[in-house]
Design a protein around this motif. Structure first.
Motif, mmCIF file in Angstrom:
data_model
loop_
_atom_site.group_PDB
_atom_site.id
_atom_site.type_symbol
_atom_site.label_atom_id
_atom_site.label_comp_id
_atom_site.label_asym_id
_atom_site.label_seq_id
_atom_site.Cartn_x
_atom_site.Cartn_y
_atom_site.Cartn_z
ATOM 1 N N LYS A 21 0.820 -1.212 0.000
ATOM 2 C CA LYS A 21 0.000 0.000 0.000
ATOM 3 C C LYS A 21 0.856 1.266 0.000
ATOM 4 C CE LYS A 21 -4.090 -1.840 2.239
ATOM 5 N NZ LYS A 21 -4.971 -1.757 3.398
ATOM 6 N N THR A 22 0.278 2.350 -0.492
ATOM 7 C CA THR A 22 0.907 3.662 -0.450
ATOM 8 C C THR A 22 0.355 4.398 0.766
ATOM 9 O OG1 THR A 22 1.184 3.706 -2.846
ATOM 10 C CG2 THR A 22 1.230 5.836 -1.702
ATOM 11 N N CYS A 80 4.890 7.167 0.520
ATOM 12 C CA CYS A 80 5.724 6.064 0.061
ATOM 13 C C CYS A 80 4.915 4.767 0.005
ATOM 14 C CB CYS A 80 6.912 5.905 0.991
ATOM 15 S SG CYS A 80 6.434 5.918 2.739
ATOM 16 N N ARG A 81 5.546 3.731 -0.511
ATOM 17 C CA ARG A 81 4.909 2.421 -0.639
ATOM 18 C C ARG A 81 5.527 1.467 0.380
ATOM 19 N NH1 ARG A 81 5.777 -2.024 -4.700
ATOM 20 N NH2 ARG A 81 3.831 -3.178 -4.708
ATOM 21 N N ILE A 82 4.707 0.686 1.041
ATOM 22 C CA ILE A 82 5.206 -0.305 1.999
ATOM 23 C C ILE A 82 5.712 -1.510 1.219
ATOM 24 C CG2 ILE A 82 4.639 -1.768 3.972
ATOM 25 C CD1 ILE A 82 4.609 1.303 4.549
ATOM 26 N N ILE A 83 7.017 -1.777 1.357
ATOM 27 C CA ILE A 83 7.661 -2.845 0.579
ATOM 28 C C ILE A 83 8.117 -4.017 1.442
ATOM 29 C CG2 ILE A 83 8.406 -1.275 -1.251
ATOM 30 C CD1 ILE A 83 11.290 -1.556 0.092
ATOM 31 N N ASP A 88 6.019 -5.003 15.564
ATOM 32 C CA ASP A 88 6.663 -5.244 14.284
ATOM 33 C C ASP A 88 6.782 -3.884 13.604
ATOM 34 O OD1 ASP A 88 6.627 -8.110 14.598
ATOM 35 O OD2 ASP A 88 4.491 -8.043 14.150
ATOM 36 N N LYS A 89 7.586 -3.804 12.559
ATOM 37 C CA LYS A 89 7.822 -2.530 11.881
ATOM 38 C C LYS A 89 7.597 -2.702 10.385
ATOM 39 C CE LYS A 89 10.530 -0.992 15.563
ATOM 40 N NZ LYS A 89 10.032 0.097 16.311
ATOM 41 N N LEU A 90 7.280 -1.605 9.717
ATOM 42 C CA LEU A 90 7.100 -1.620 8.270
ATOM 43 C C LEU A 90 8.334 -1.034 7.590
ATOM 44 C CD1 LEU A 90 3.409 -0.353 8.088
ATOM 45 C CD2 LEU A 90 4.228 -2.710 7.865
ATOM 46 N N ILE A 91 8.544 -1.440 6.347
ATOM 47 C CA ILE A 91 9.623 -0.910 5.512
ATOM 48 C C ILE A 91 8.961 -0.211 4.334
ATOM 49 C CG2 ILE A 91 11.649 -1.446 4.114
ATOM 50 C CD1 ILE A 91 11.966 -2.297 7.023
ATOM 51 N N ALA A 92 9.381 1.023 4.063
ATOM 52 C CA ALA A 92 8.798 1.788 2.963
ATOM 53 C C ALA A 92 9.892 2.289 2.033
ATOM 54 C CB ALA A 92 8.000 2.964 3.506
ATOM 55 N N ALA A 93 9.471 2.639 0.813
ATOM 56 C CA ALA A 93 10.375 3.205 -0.183
ATOM 57 C C ALA A 93 9.559 4.102 -1.107
ATOM 58 C CB ALA A 93 11.050 2.096 -0.991
ATOM 59 N N PRO A 94 10.233 5.018 -1.799
ATOM 60 C CA PRO A 94 9.519 5.824 -2.782
ATOM 61 C C PRO A 94 8.855 4.921 -3.831
ATOM 62 C CG PRO A 94 11.678 6.751 -2.362
ATOM 63 C CD PRO A 94 11.642 5.404 -1.688
#
Length: 122
Positions: free
Chosen positions: A16-17, A73-76, A87-93
């Motif tokens: 998701k963004t 950003c988008r969750i990758i 827990d944690k999320l990782i995002a990127a452009p």
């Protein structure tokens, strides 16, 4: 929040963004009792979404090489912590991807203190 509820929550964001607020930008020094963490990447949270620790859901932001205050950003990926309550999320452009190994290398500065498993969109 139970473990399964926590896992369902973070899993629901994969792909998701989202808009995140950065509270620990690149270069931020987090003073801990036994050590200091210096953030080599931006780190923040999704506003108004409560994670397993009762605070807003944390997000590592990869692929942005300057300190920012917020970012869309988008969750990758997801960092599952086996020995913690969150827990944690990782995002990127949008349009950027990172392998599981690249993610693990980028977040090691903090995750080295936990028993974690990274799930990555590839």
């Amino acid at each position: 929040m139970t473990n399964s509820e926590r896992r369902r929550l973070v899993k629901s964001y994969l792909g998701k963004t989202v808009r995140i607020v950065i509270d620990r930008p690149i270069g931020y020094v987090h003073r801990k009792e036994k050590y200091n963490l210096i953030y080599p990447i931006n780190y923040g949270y999704i506003p108004n979404i409560i994670g397993g620790d009762g605070e807003e859901l944390d997000v590592y932001l990869l692929g942005v090489d300057e300190a920012v205050e917020e970012y869309t950003c988008r969750i990758i990926g997801i960092v599952y912590r086996k020995n913690d309550v969150e827990d944690k999320l990782i995002a990127a452009p949008e349009g950027q991807t990172f392998s599981r190994t690249q993610i693990e290398d980028a977040i090691r500065f903090q995750e080295q203190y936990y028993d974690t498993f990274v799930e990555a969109l590839e």
